[in-house]
Design a protein around this motif. Sequence first.
Motif, mmCIF file in Angstrom:
data_model
loop_
_atom_site.group_PDB
_atom_site.id
_atom_site.type_symbol
_atom_site.label_atom_id
_atom_site.label_comp_id
_atom_site.label_asym_id
_atom_site.label_seq_id
_atom_site.Cartn_x
_atom_site.Cartn_y
_atom_site.Cartn_z
ATOM 1 N N LEU A 156 7.855 -65.852 17.264
ATOM 2 C CA LEU A 156 8.574 -64.841 18.044
ATOM 3 C C LEU A 156 9.947 -64.578 17.437
ATOM 4 C CD1 LEU A 156 9.098 -63.167 20.710
ATOM 5 C CD2 LEU A 156 9.889 -65.317 21.716
ATOM 6 N N SER A 178 4.196 -64.685 20.767
ATOM 7 C CA SER A 178 4.810 -63.820 19.747
ATOM 8 C C SER A 178 4.394 -62.361 19.876
ATOM 9 C CB SER A 178 4.439 -64.332 18.344
ATOM 10 O OG SER A 178 3.049 -64.187 18.100
ATOM 11 N N MET A 218 6.427 -59.182 26.873
ATOM 12 C CA MET A 218 5.748 -60.478 26.825
ATOM 13 C C MET A 218 5.410 -61.012 28.222
ATOM 14 S SD MET A 218 6.887 -64.087 25.088
ATOM 15 C CE MET A 218 8.243 -64.374 26.231
ATOM 16 N N SER A 224 7.289 -59.644 19.631
ATOM 17 C CA SER A 224 7.892 -59.450 18.316
ATOM 18 C C SER A 224 6.893 -58.874 17.320
ATOM 19 C CB SER A 224 8.464 -60.773 17.791
ATOM 20 O OG SER A 224 7.474 -61.772 17.728
#
Length: 301
Positions: free
Chosen positions: A111, A52, A228, A55
């Motif tokens: 996420l 995650s 990511m 985000s």
Amino acid sequence: MLFILSGLFAATTTQFLTFGNLVDNVAKNSAVLLLVALAGTFPILQQSIDLSVESTVTLTGVLTVVLISQFQLGLLAIPLAVGAGMLAGLVNGLVFTKLKVPSFLVTLGTLSILMGFALIITGGSTITFRNQAIRGIATGSWIPGIPNLVMWGLLIYGGTVFLAWRTKFGRYCFALGENERVVELSGAKVDRYKIYPFVLSGLLCGTAGVLLTLRISSASPNIAGGLMLPSIAAVVMGGTALTGGVGGPHRTILGVLVIAVLQNGMNLLSINPFVQEIILGLVVVSAVALSIDREKIDVVK
């Protein structure tokens, strides 16, 4: 790999080894990636993973703009936005430990949830703020010759290395990655030390989101797009094993530098951006393959 790439680009371009390129392009552009990679290092050390991070960076960036422009909170917006990142990490850790949901699935869900909040707040568009004094935290140069973004990255890097090697928290991260059962038998509160890495990940991603937003005076749902996978690649490339217990933040910076140098060199050589994606993938696989100690691996999964 880092030395090979640096030598290659130094020989093929005249700009690569200039101070301006190394500081303003390589170091400055890799500062945010360094923070996100450091965020992912500690969950991986304990044999978990945080998907995650991208985000979390996005949502904290969006909150920073909203708190500065709409609520007029000034500098107070920074700790509040970072706190939101820590809260997201805490939720990840609690669901992971208390509900026994694998970290991969927890953070995959988070996420999507955090990105959804960012889309609702922004309406899917870019939002901006105007406050040069606050923006100077990321864009200024309090130490002559060293951009603030680089300074913050190095300071936080030093702090994470200290946490990993000079605190009980760091020792338990390594121990949990090696053998969680042994940690339980030692009398440690295992759940607590499994939650802390996710809270720290939220803190570092929140800081990355704030700095990234202050640097460009805006935020959007794709502000952290593409962070990511490079961050996880940097962690593994630096020498932190996905199986946990090996590596640490002191190595993560090497993986970040490999990616930063590679991207900078390819830009200097005017390589097609689509081709760059292919080359980056090949270099990541090659670097990891060269760095693995196969004598310590019985089975590859």
